[in-house]
Design a protein around this motif. Structure first.
Motif, short mmCIF file in Angstrom:
data_model
loop_
_atom_site.label_atom_id
_atom_site.label_comp_id
_atom_site.label_asym_id
_atom_site.label_seq_id
_atom_site.Cartn_x
_atom_site.Cartn_y
_atom_site.Cartn_z
N VAL A 137 -25.94 12.67 8.48
CA VAL A 137 -24.57 12.20 8.74
C VAL A 137 -23.70 13.36 9.23
O VAL A 137 -22.91 13.22 10.16
N THR A 138 -23.85 14.53 8.61
CA THR A 138 -23.05 15.69 8.98
C THR A 138 -23.41 16.19 10.38
O THR A 138 -22.54 16.70 11.10
N THR A 139 -24.67 16.07 10.78
CA THR A 139 -25.07 16.48 12.13
C THR A 139 -24.24 15.77 13.18
O THR A 139 -23.69 16.39 14.09
N LEU A 140 -24.14 14.44 13.06
CA LEU A 140 -23.36 13.70 14.05
C LEU A 140 -21.87 13.92 13.87
O LEU A 140 -21.11 13.87 14.85
N LYS A 141 -21.42 14.14 12.66
CA LYS A 141 -19.99 14.41 12.42
C LYS A 141 -19.53 15.61 13.24
O LYS A 141 -18.45 15.59 13.83
N TYR A 142 -20.35 16.67 13.28
CA TYR A 142 -19.93 17.88 13.96
C TYR A 142 -20.50 18.02 15.37
O TYR A 142 -19.84 18.56 16.25
N PHE A 143 -21.73 17.58 15.59
CA PHE A 143 -22.42 17.89 16.84
C PHE A 143 -22.82 16.66 17.65
O PHE A 143 -23.49 16.81 18.68
N GLY A 144 -22.44 15.49 17.22
CA GLY A 144 -22.81 14.27 17.93
C GLY A 144 -21.71 13.77 18.84
O GLY A 144 -20.54 14.17 18.73
N GLU A 145 -22.10 12.87 19.75
CA GLU A 145 -21.10 12.26 20.62
C GLU A 145 -20.14 11.39 19.82
O GLU A 145 -18.98 11.24 20.18
N ARG A 146 -20.62 10.83 18.72
CA ARG A 146 -19.79 10.05 17.80
C ARG A 146 -20.51 10.02 16.46
O ARG A 146 -21.72 10.19 16.40
N PRO A 147 -19.78 9.80 15.37
CA PRO A 147 -20.44 9.68 14.07
C PRO A 147 -21.16 8.34 13.93
O PRO A 147 -20.96 7.42 14.75
N TYR A 148 -22.00 8.23 12.92
CA TYR A 148 -22.62 6.94 12.62
C TYR A 148 -21.55 5.93 12.23
O TYR A 148 -20.56 6.27 11.57
N THR A 149 -21.76 4.68 12.61
CA THR A 149 -20.93 3.59 12.09
C THR A 149 -21.37 3.28 10.66
O THR A 149 -22.47 3.67 10.24
N PRO A 150 -20.55 2.56 9.89
CA PRO A 150 -20.99 2.17 8.54
C PRO A 150 -22.31 1.41 8.54
O PRO A 150 -23.16 1.64 7.66
N ASP A 151 -22.51 0.52 9.49
CA ASP A 151 -23.78 -0.22 9.55
C ASP A 151 -24.94 0.72 9.85
O ASP A 151 -26.03 0.58 9.28
N GLU A 152 -24.73 1.67 10.74
CA GLU A 152 -25.79 2.64 11.04
C GLU A 152 -26.08 3.53 9.83
O GLU A 152 -27.23 3.87 9.59
N GLU A 153 -25.05 3.88 9.08
CA GLU A 153 -25.28 4.67 7.87
C GLU A 153 -26.14 3.91 6.88
O GLU A 153 -27.05 4.48 6.26
N ARG A 154 -25.88 2.62 6.71
CA ARG A 154 -26.69 1.82 5.80
C ARG A 154 -28.14 1.75 6.28
O ARG A 154 -29.07 1.88 5.48
N ARG A 155 -28.30 1.54 7.57
CA ARG A 155 -29.64 1.49 8.13
C ARG A 155 -30.35 2.83 7.98
O ARG A 155 -31.54 2.89 7.61
N LEU A 156 -29.64 3.92 8.26
CA LEU A 156 -30.22 5.25 8.11
C LEU A 156 -30.63 5.50 6.66
O LEU A 156 -31.71 6.04 6.40
N TYR A 157 -29.79 5.10 5.72
CA TYR A 157 -30.12 5.34 4.32
C TYR A 157 -31.38 4.55 3.91
O TYR A 157 -32.22 5.07 3.17
#
Length: 301
Positions: A132-152
């Motif tokens: 999550v922190t990778t995209l927060k700082y170095f991504g084009e956009r952060p994960y959406t809440p749905d993507e975070e759930r899927r990632l988890y």
């Protein structure tokens, strides 16, 4: 922390092998991305702040004498979990066997074992925060809440590949955040091994596997390569972790890190796939596309 777990706690019950990851999974897209390299130092710092992990790494690892060699071996293992297909499960078994005899007593007289459920799970579960922190700082956009759930959910599945005890997984992303905060507040320590890791980041150059265009982005910060390692490691740690370690971080530091992140995010899409992904991930992605083309050709025939 005492090692009160039994062998049964450290040996998960026999279960069918988990399915490997493949195209379409978020970890397939993200785990081989070169931007991961910016977050690995912080992952190791947080992991060794756990007293059992700190003791095990401090007494048994070669991170001081061969930091990039250790990183290369760790990356090969990590990439195999996600891109190795059937080899992922075998790699999980190999890792557990490798850690089976790692144990001892720390300098405060606390016994530890590398396969005790809590530290073994903590090492694994830091992966979600880091992704999550990778995209927060170095991504084009952060994960959406749905993507975070899927990632988890994928992180939990990866834990099954690594034979992390199922009972150690927080059930939801919200539960994970409560778990993470509790670990930082009540379990993690300002451990000597964490201090050693932070000191090591100041003395080594950029990781040899980082492509040239990303190395070039470090120069505008006005820092040597070692200080960039340290700067990014400290800056991407959660604020509560920095506070526990007594590390300073100013608004000016945050602005510099955000500028670096925006530059990385703008540069990555311009690079060829071979430069955007670590070698194992790149080869696996090419092979998957070749298999898909073969399947389509067979359907047409």
């Amino acid at each position: 922390m005492t090692d009160s777990t039994s062998r049964r706690d450290r040996e998960p019950a026999t279960s069918p092998d988990p399915e490997p990851f493949g195209p379409g999974d978020l970890l397939w897209e993200g785990m081989g991305d070169q931007r991961l390299m910016f977050l690995l130092g912080g992952a190791l710092v947080m992991q060794v702040m756990h007293p059992a992990v700190g003791a095990a790494v401090g007494q048994h690892s070669v991170y001081r004498t061969d930091p990039w060699g250790r990183l290369g071996r760790s990356l090969t293992s990590l990439q195999t979990w996600v891109y190795g297909g059937s080899q992922a499960v075998e790699e999980g078994r190999r890792l557990r066997e490798l850690h089976r005899d790692i144990g001892g007593v720390d300098d405060q007289g606390r016994s530890y074992h590398a396969l005790s459920a809590e530290p073994y799970a903590w090492v694994h579960l830091t992966a979600f925060e880091r992704a999550v922190t990778t995209l927060k700082y170095f991504g084009e956009r952060p994960y959406t809440p749905d993507e975070e759930r899927r990632l988890y959910e994928e992180i939990i599945h990866l834990g099954r590949i690594l034979r992390v005890p199922e009972r150690m997984f927080p059930a939801t992303v919200e539960d994970y955040r409560d778990y993470f905060d509790d670990m930082v507040d009540n379990t993690l320590e300002d451990h000597p091994t964490a201090r050693d890791v932070l000191a090591t980041t100041l003395t080594v150059g950029p990781p040899p596997m980082v492509p040239g265009p990303l190395r070039a982005l470090w120069r505008p910060l006005g820092l040597t390569s070692g200080r960039v390692n340290h700067f990014v490691t400290v800056g991407t740690l959660p604020a509560a972790v920095r506070a526990k370690l007594g590390l300073s971080w100013t608004a000016r530091d945050e602005a510099r890190l955000r500028r670096l992140g925006r530059a990385v995010a703008a540069t990555m899409p311009l690079l060829p796939e071979r430069a955007r992904y670590l070698p194992i991930a790149y080869r696996a992605r090419r092979a998957a596309r070749a298999r898909e083309r073969l399947v389509r050709a067979m359907r047409v025939a």
